[in-house]
Design an enzyme around this catalytic site. Structure first.
Site, PDB file in Angstrom:
ATOM      1  N   TRP A 130       0.820  -1.219   0.000  1.00 25.55           N
ATOM      2  CA  TRP A 130       0.000   0.000   0.000  1.00 25.55           C
ATOM      3  C   TRP A 130       0.846   1.259   0.000  1.00 25.55           C
ATOM      4  CZ3 TRP A 130      -5.206   1.544   0.255  1.00 25.55           C
ATOM      5  CH2 TRP A 130      -5.439   2.841   0.695  1.00 25.55           C
ATOM      6  N   ASP A 182      -0.486   9.186   0.484  1.00 21.71           N
ATOM      7  CA  ASP A 182      -0.020  10.554   0.272  1.00 21.71           C
ATOM      8  C   ASP A 182       1.460  10.676  -0.086  1.00 21.71           C
ATOM      9  OD1 ASP A 182      -2.486  10.699   1.490  1.00 21.71           O
ATOM     10  OD2 ASP A 182      -1.882  12.113   3.041  1.00 21.71           O
ATOM     11  N   ARG A 185      -2.769  17.717  11.570  1.00 23.66           N
ATOM     12  CA  ARG A 185      -1.728  16.929  10.910  1.00 23.66           C
ATOM     13  C   ARG A 185      -1.269  17.526   9.572  1.00 23.66           C
ATOM     14  NH1 ARG A 185      -6.305  13.514  11.170  1.00 23.66           N
ATOM     15  NH2 ARG A 185      -7.445  13.240   9.213  1.00 23.66           N
ATOM     16  N   ASP A 186      -0.289  16.832   8.977  1.00 22.67           N
ATOM     17  CA  ASP A 186       0.229  17.089   7.632  1.00 22.67           C
ATOM     18  C   ASP A 186       0.977  18.418   7.531  1.00 22.67           C
ATOM     19  OD1 ASP A 186      -1.271  14.794   7.213  1.00 22.67           O
ATOM     20  OD2 ASP A 186      -2.936  15.854   6.269  1.00 22.67           O
TER      21      ASP A 186
END
Length: 447
Positions: free
Chosen positions: A14, A17, A152-153
């Protein structure tokens, strides 16, 4: 090590992002969310690939993985920055307060907390996950500043002698928001400001703020914006914006647009390329793993072609990167044995093109697509797509490979990218509008 051409794909199992996209010491580095044990979402690691030209990618294995109490359940998305010659990676660190009893890779609903962390590397290739990590923003406990489980991010950049960070967040799972922090040294951070907006859905992910010429552009992936009952209710969007580094106040100047009208694209991240152009790469979401030869690991998830971000007449455009165009040479007719090809054409009202079951046509001024014949057996996902109405001519530049078709309209005025699962080469059974054909130079095939 595995190598990819044009589209970076999961090296097995898998990916989602893109992370830490940067041009550093003469190479493009692209990290990505990776679950290395199964073709499904799970405890996040960072995979790592490098390229000299944004086209030929070499996989380097896993760069980041959980080692600390604060990131024991996932090294989530983030960005990269060169500082004093070192490569600094900023990421969201996830800890489960309570995990699912039958699946330790997932938390019980809402039972997580997220902080922000960083790690540095001297060369961009070697990362000491035990010694070089540092938690830089603890879990936010003040709901007015951010959500403890869902902030987040981090996207980090340097400007006006300071470092800035933008994070995606939510207010009580009801209103998305962008949260800003600032720093003098890139390591010690203080809260600065935030923007809440209805267009951010109920949660904002993967924010990215940058300049294109004199214009600010904001990219984000709001959740809960599509309410048609189908999968992918979260979509990547873009806005023209104003932003002031003095107080970190951001204002959206107009309604947002989709980054890609195929609605499979998500979590875009940008970077400056070798020539100083703003280039974007994003995750193409796949509903099921690709079919692989017996003995090869199943895989799911891939990246779109690199795209140059420009602002033309007040509109944000995403054109194919020049390095991609260099890879293709014209041919007289389709080469059906090839897995990858490119075609260029123009559509007038009522004209259509059929690529082995994938339909493209122009109706009411818009470019429309239908993938239902190459998406058989997949339920609950959209199969028909449309751009907004296009004024004047409609030129198409179409890139086709076994799992992805990308259509650039008028050099990136609009883009439609669709994941597909064709059972035969898409060049076979071509019907409709005549086109100019191109194949990869030297017969390069994306495995």
């Amino acid at each position: 090590m595995k190598e990819d051409v044009l589209h970076l794909k999961a090296p097995g199992n898998w990916i989602n992002d893109p992370n830490g996209f940067i041009y550093y010491k003469g190479e493009y580095h692209l990290f990505f969310q990776h679950f290395p044990y199964s073709p499904r979402w799970g405890t996040m690691h960072w995979g790592h690939a490098v390229s000299k030209d944004l086209v030929h990618w070499k996989h380097l294995g896993i760069a980041l993985f959980p080692t600390k109490a604060y990131d024991r359940n996932g090294v989530f998305s983030g960005s990269a920055l060169e500082r004093e010659g070192k490569l600094c990676l900023y990421y969201s660190a996830v800890r489960y307060l309570e995990e699912q009893e039958e699946d330790v890779h997932h938390a019980r609903k809402g039972m997580t907390e997220t902080s922000q962390a960083m790690i540095t590397s001297e060369d961009g290739y070697h990362f000491d996950n035990w010694a070089d990590k540092r938690q830089i923003i603890p879990v936010i406990r003040d709901e007015e500043k951010g959500s403890a489980p869902d902030t987040r991010d981090p996207k980090v950049w340097q400007e006006a002698g300071e470092y800035f960070m933008i994070l995606g967040s939510t207010l009580r799972q009801q209103e998305g928001r962008a949260v800003f922090y600032r720093s003098r040294d890139g390591e010690n951070w203080e809260y600065a400001a935030q923007l809440r907006a209805p267009e951010f859905g109920n949660m904002l992910e993967c924010p990215d703020l940058f300049s294109v010429g004199e214009q600010r552009v904001f990219l984000g992936s709001p959740m809960g914006v599509a309410r048609d009952g189908l999968e992918y209710s979260a979509n990547a969007m873009c806005w023209l914006a104003d932003w002031d580094p003095q107080d970190c106040a951001m204002k959206l100047l107009a309604r947002g647009s989709y980054v890609d009208y195929g609605l499979d694209l998500y979590a875009p991240q940008t970077n400056l390329d070798r020539e100083g152009r703003r280039v974007m790469i994003a995750w193409m979401r796949m509903p099921k793993p690709a079919e692989t030869p017996e003995g090869e690991a199943p895989w799911i998830g891939m990246m779109c072609l690199p795209r140059v971000v420009e602002v033309k007449e007040g509109k944000i455009c995403f054109g194919v990167h020049p390095e991609v165009e260099k890879c293709f040479v014209p041919v007289k007719e389709p080469q059906s044995q090839k897995d990858i090809f490119r075609l260029r054409t123009a559509l007038k009202e009522g004209e259509s093109l059929n690529l082995g079951g994938y339909r493209i046509w122009r109706e009411d001024g818009a470019v429309r697509t239908d993938r239902s014949q190459v998406f058989e057996g997949i339920k609950g996902y959209r199969t028909r797509f449309s751009t907004p109405k296009i004024q004047g001519q409609c030129r198409l530049d179409i890139f086709v490979e076994p799992h992805l078709i990308e259509i650039f309209v008028n050099e990136g005025e609009y883009v439609v990218s669709n994941i597909v699962y064709g059972r035969k080469p898409f060049a076979e059974g071509l019907e409709g509008k005549a086109a100019e054909w191109y194949c990869l130079e030297n017969g390069q095939i994306n495995a």
